[in-house]
Design a protein around this motif. Structure first.
Motif, PDB file in Angstrom:
ATOM      1  N   UNK A 269      21.263  -8.648 -16.173  1.00 59.21           N
ATOM      2  CA  UNK A 269      20.530  -9.332 -15.120  1.00 59.21           C
ATOM      3  C   UNK A 269      20.059  -8.329 -14.071  1.00 59.21           C
ATOM      4  N   UNK A 270      20.898  -7.358 -13.773  1.00 58.48           N
ATOM      5  CA  UNK A 270      20.560  -6.327 -12.804  1.00 58.48           C
ATOM      6  C   UNK A 270      19.390  -5.470 -13.314  1.00 58.48           C
ATOM      7  N   UNK A 271      19.409  -5.145 -14.582  1.00 54.23           N
ATOM      8  CA  UNK A 271      18.346  -4.335 -15.166  1.00 54.23           C
ATOM      9  C   UNK A 271      17.038  -5.118 -15.197  1.00 54.23           C
ATOM     10  N   UNK A 272      17.113  -6.378 -15.576  1.00 55.53           N
ATOM     11  CA  UNK A 272      15.902  -7.203 -15.657  1.00 55.53           C
ATOM     12  C   UNK A 272      15.280  -7.391 -14.274  1.00 55.53           C
TER      13      UNK A 272
ATOM     14  N   UNK B  89      29.658  -7.668  -8.006  1.00 56.89           N
ATOM     15  CA  UNK B  89      30.657  -8.446  -7.256  1.00 56.89           C
ATOM     16  C   UNK B  89      30.340  -9.936  -7.301  1.00 56.89           C
ATOM     17  N   UNK B  90      29.064 -10.290  -7.199  1.00 59.59           N
ATOM     18  CA  UNK B  90      28.654 -11.695  -7.268  1.00 59.59           C
ATOM     19  C   UNK B  90      29.002 -12.288  -8.626  1.00 59.59           C
ATOM     20  N   UNK B  91      28.707 -11.548  -9.693  1.00 58.47           N
ATOM     21  CA  UNK B  91      29.019 -12.036 -11.034  1.00 58.47           C
ATOM     22  C   UNK B  91      30.519 -12.174 -11.237  1.00 58.47           C
TER      23      UNK B  91
ATOM     24  N   UNK C  57      13.096 -12.626 -23.185  1.00 57.77           N
ATOM     25  CA  UNK C  57      14.181 -12.112 -24.014  1.00 57.77           C
ATOM     26  C   UNK C  57      15.446 -11.861 -23.200  1.00 57.77           C
ATOM     27  N   UNK C  58      15.289 -11.489 -21.936  1.00 60.68           N
ATOM     28  CA  UNK C  58      16.452 -11.366 -21.061  1.00 60.68           C
ATOM     29  C   UNK C  58      17.118 -12.721 -20.832  1.00 60.68           C
TER      30      UNK C  58
END
Length: 118
Positions: free
Chosen positions: A80-83, A49-51, A111-112
């Motif tokens: 971003x969520x996974x990182x 939702x933020x993104x 790398x992210x």
């Protein structure tokens, strides 16, 4: 961080037997997996939702062979969520005194970041 904290506390007194589970790498791997999954489930919707509010949406180009119109408006940067969840899990459950872990984590985040800029 948890491993270092328990090792530190163990130097002062004998810890209960179940605390020694953190000495086993298989237990720490399973707990890191559970931590990462829980963080994704709890924070995933909020991050998406933020993104979406910040305008990080897919603006598909015109490709002739792919139906890109069904993808239009999909939030991007979900990696971003996974990182975030993987990095928090590593910081909590890995033995940070191991230089291989630090190099792996820095490479993963770097790398992210490159993928985010791309």
């Amino acid at each position: 961080m948890i491993k270092i904290l328990i090792d530190y506390l163990g130097s002062f007194a004998d810890l209960p037997g179940y605390i020694r589970l953190t000495e086993y790498i298989t237990f720490r791997i399973l707990m890191a997996l559970v931590t990462g999954l829980t963080l994704n489930l709890i924070l995933g919707h909020r991050i998406i939702c933020f993104l979406h509010e910040k305008g990080l949406k897919d603006s598909s180009g015109d490709f002739t062979s792919i139906n890109v119109y069904s993808k239009r408006g999909t939030p991007t940067a979900g990696g971003l969520m996974i990182i975030l969840s993987a990095s928090i899990s590593v910081l909590l459950w890995c033995d940070l005194r191991n230089p291989n872990i630090c190099v792996m984590l820095l490479g993963f985040v770097y790398l992210g970041f490159v993928g985010f800029l791309d």
